[in-house]
Design an enzyme around this catalytic site. Structure first.
Site, short mmCIF file in Angstrom:
data_model
loop_
_atom_site.label_atom_id
_atom_site.label_comp_id
_atom_site.label_asym_id
_atom_site.label_seq_id
_atom_site.Cartn_x
_atom_site.Cartn_y
_atom_site.Cartn_z
N HIS A 1 -6.04 3.02 1.26
CA HIS A 1 -4.87 4.13 1.57
C HIS A 1 -5.69 4.75 2.99
CE1 HIS A 1 -2.94 3.22 -1.86
NE2 HIS A 1 -3.60 3.83 -2.63
N ASP B 1 0.90 -1.16 0.07
CA ASP B 1 -0.27 -0.11 0.23
C ASP B 1 0.84 1.27 -0.22
OD1 ASP B 1 -1.31 2.35 0.80
OD2 ASP B 1 -3.11 1.03 1.26
N HIS B 2 0.97 1.93 -1.14
CA HIS B 2 2.34 2.85 -1.39
C HIS B 2 1.96 4.06 -0.33
CE1 HIS B 2 -0.24 5.21 -4.09
NE2 HIS B 2 0.39 6.13 -3.78
O1 LIG Z 1 -3.29 4.03 -5.51
C1 LIG Z 1 -3.90 5.18 -6.17
O2 LIG Z 1 -3.19 6.17 -5.60
C2 LIG Z 1 -3.18 7.37 -6.33
C3 LIG Z 1 -2.96 8.57 -5.56
O3 LIG Z 1 -1.70 8.38 -4.87
P1 LIG Z 1 -0.76 9.70 -4.61
O4 LIG Z 1 0.48 8.82 -4.01
O5 LIG Z 1 -0.58 10.62 -5.61
O6 LIG Z 1 -1.57 10.39 -3.31
C4 LIG Z 1 -4.50 7.57 -7.19
O7 LIG Z 1 -4.43 8.58 -8.06
C5 LIG Z 1 -4.72 6.18 -7.81
O8 LIG Z 1 -6.13 6.37 -8.55
C6 LIG Z 1 -4.82 5.06 -6.72
O9 LIG Z 1 -4.87 3.81 -7.65
#
Ligand SMILES: O=C1O[C@H](COP(=O)(O)O)[C@@H](O)[C@H](O)[C@H]1O
Ligand SMILES: NC(=O)C1=CN([C@@H]2O[C@H](COP(=O)(O)OP(=O)(O)OC[C@H]3O[C@@H](n4cnc5c(N)ncnc54)[C@H](OP(=O)(O)O)[C@@H]3O)[C@@H](O)[C@H]2O)C=CC1
Length: 482
Positions: A239, A176-177
């Site tokens: 997230h 989960d990045h």
């Molecule tokens: O996992 C995802 O995250 C991005 C947003 O990530 P961020 O690090 O730029 O806040 C989101 O745009 C995407 O739809 C989603 O799959």
């Protein structure tokens, strides 16, 4: 260590994985001897693959060392194999190639499998890894798996059961990045290393918690996926619930990976379940209509290429949640996320209780997660010119230029076998359990779908949700402080 990258010709590999590996290499954080085997269907040679990796680094890495021998040394570790990863036979050839290389280069038999492919390929790949013997190693084996982890509770459980046939839970690293973002990793230290904050981190002192992840982008080229997922699966199930866990957990001293994950799990266990009949009162769903972003006209969701003109998909979610434990009972956690909003910002705001002694603004602790990183605290001071009590903000902003990217931190942890910032299956399962009634109600189309103008902070109903409890989103404070 051999890093086997399934989906090496894809978008994620190009934008995130190669640059992350390169930065780890520059920092001396890759193992002493390693090899990276990229897999895809394209008929590429090793040379073509290495050129692709170099281009990806030059386009997406946060830094480039103009040191060609070092770049060449890094690229030299990359090899490519054109295979159909659904073909069981291909794994036997792959195993032979990997073993040959491990022997020739004296690479220890540690294998990291990174699945950067569509979710429907995952169970086939893991079964093939097992049946081919690729997963039988003298050292360690680990599996990194990307989101989405399932489409709903039932499919996530099925997927996990399949994975468990080939890998033990302790070998599975679910990415989960958001958990790789430095400020998210910093949350626990922010509280535990500051006794003043730690003492206040509970229902006696905090009146509400607001978590926002707003984006200015629309669905971009991902209509096929996004129109089935919506903001609820794309952002909330993973997230945002992870951010709630990271904010609400209370860690014992001498915490290790398992204790952190156990505390996060506890937060989810105390998260008040939503019944289907409660969804309308606690969850706002929205979809962007036409509007304006940063001075330029922006079309609505229904005009996006690949989106059905009649789509009822959610591109915005706001919700009120309760963590019914001793620390947080009675404190609402508000979350909000959406595409095509006013600005790109992931932020947590902690609103402290008022003393009631003087007429003053509440103390606010703001944790900026991305794209800016920092912590600020709103206090009240007497203005010497007019003797009025006025809010002032103490602001610490990190210099984000040199901060490692999420994928870098996560890959480094996976290489070292540290699962702290990867989602344990129980966290994922409990998250799907919380989200499932919302999915059901959306499926039945039983709650309003509020249209909000592109470039706004979402539908008015999201403001209303907080107003019911006497609160409001703290957006205007950040407008003033920009
Ligand atoms: O996992 C995802 O995250 C991005 C947003 O990530 P961020 O690090 O730029 O806040 C989101 O745009 C995407 O739809 C989603 O799959
Ligand atoms: N891209 C992103 O920003 C993000 C992606 N993810 C997740 O990461 C994963 C990968 O996404 P992304 O890189 O965008 O996807 P892409 O569609 O860009 O890449 C898919 C990869 O899978 C390979 N592939 C597909 N089928 C086969 C097959 N039968 N045999 C061998 N290789 C195959 C493709 O190789 P080839 O074309 O050569 O056949 C390609 O390398 C997905 O689970 C996605 O949800 C998660 C967060 C963000």
């Amino acid at each position: 260590m051999t890093f086997v990258l399934f989906g090496a010709t894809g978008d994620l590999a190009k934008r995130k994985i190669f640059p992350a590996l390169y930065n780890l290499f520059l920092d001396g954080k890759m193992p002493d001897s390693f090899s990276i085997i990229g897999l895809g269907r394209r008929e590429w040679s090793d040379q073509k693959f290495q050129t692709h990796v170099e281009e990806s680094i030059r386009s997406f890495s946060r830094r480039i060392m103009e040191d060609n021998p070092k770049m060449n040394q890094f690229l030299h570790a990359f090899h490519y194999s054109a295979v159909d990863i659904t073909d069981q036979q291909a794994y036997t050839t792959l195993l032979n190639d990997i073993q040959k290389q491990e022997n020739e280069l004296s690479i220890p038999e540690n294998r990291l499998f990174y699945l950067s492919v569509a979710p429907d390929l995952v169970d086939t790949i893991t079964a093939n890894i097992k049946s081919s013997g690729l997963g039988s190693v003298n050292g360690w084996k680990r599996l990194i798996i990307e989101k989405p982890f399932g489409h709903d509770l039932a499919s996530a459980r099925t997927l996990n059961a399949k994975l468990s046939e080939s890998f033990e839970e302790k070998e599975i690293y679910r990415i989960d990045h958001y958990l790789g973002k430095p400020m998210v990793q910093n949350l626990e230290a922010l509280v535990s290393a500051n006794p003043a904050l730690e003492a206040l981190w509970n229902r006696d002192h905090i009146t509400n918690v607001q978590i926002t992840a707003s984006e200015t982008v629309g669905v971009e080229e991902r209509a096929g996926y996004y129109d089935r997922a919506g903001a609820i699966r794309d952002m909330v199930q993973n997230h945002l619930l992870q951010l709630i866990m990271m904010t609400a957990m209370h860690l014992p001293e001498d915490s290790d990976a398992e204790k952190v994950r156990a505390e996060k799990r506890k937060v989810m266990e105390y998260l008040r379940p939503l019944q289907k009949e409660d969804v309308e009162a606690n969850v706002i769903r929205g979809q962007y209509g036409p509007g304006e972003i940063l001075g330029a006209p922006a079309g609505g969701y229904l005009e996006e290429p690949g989106i059905e003109a009649s789509s009822r998909n959610d591109t915005f979610i706001a919700a009120r949640l309760w963590v019914d434990n001793d620390f947080w009972a009675g404190v609402p956690f508000y979350i909000r996320t959406g595409k095509r909003m006013k600005d790109k910002s992931t932020r947590i705001v902690i609103e402290f209780k008022h003393s009631g002694k003087v007429d003053a603004a509440p103390n606010l602790l703001t944790i900026d997660i991305s794209p800016f990183e920092g912590v600020s605290f709103q206090l009240n001071m007497k203005n010497p010119f007019n003797n009025q009590i006025e809010p002032v903000v103490i602001d610490f902003s990190a210099n984000s230029k040199d901060v490692p990217e999420a994928y870098e931190l996560l890959l480094s942890d996976a290489l070292r076998g540290n699962p702290t910032f990867f989602a344990h299956w129980k966290e994922v399962e409990l998250s799907w359990e919380w989200v499932q009634p919302i999915l059901d109600v959306f499926e039945e189309d039983k709650v309003p779908l509020h249209v909000y103008p592109a470039g706004s902070m979402g539908p008015d109903a999201s403001q209303q949700l907080l107003k019911e409890d006497g609160f409001s989103w703290w957006d205007h404070v950040y407008e003033q402080n920009k």
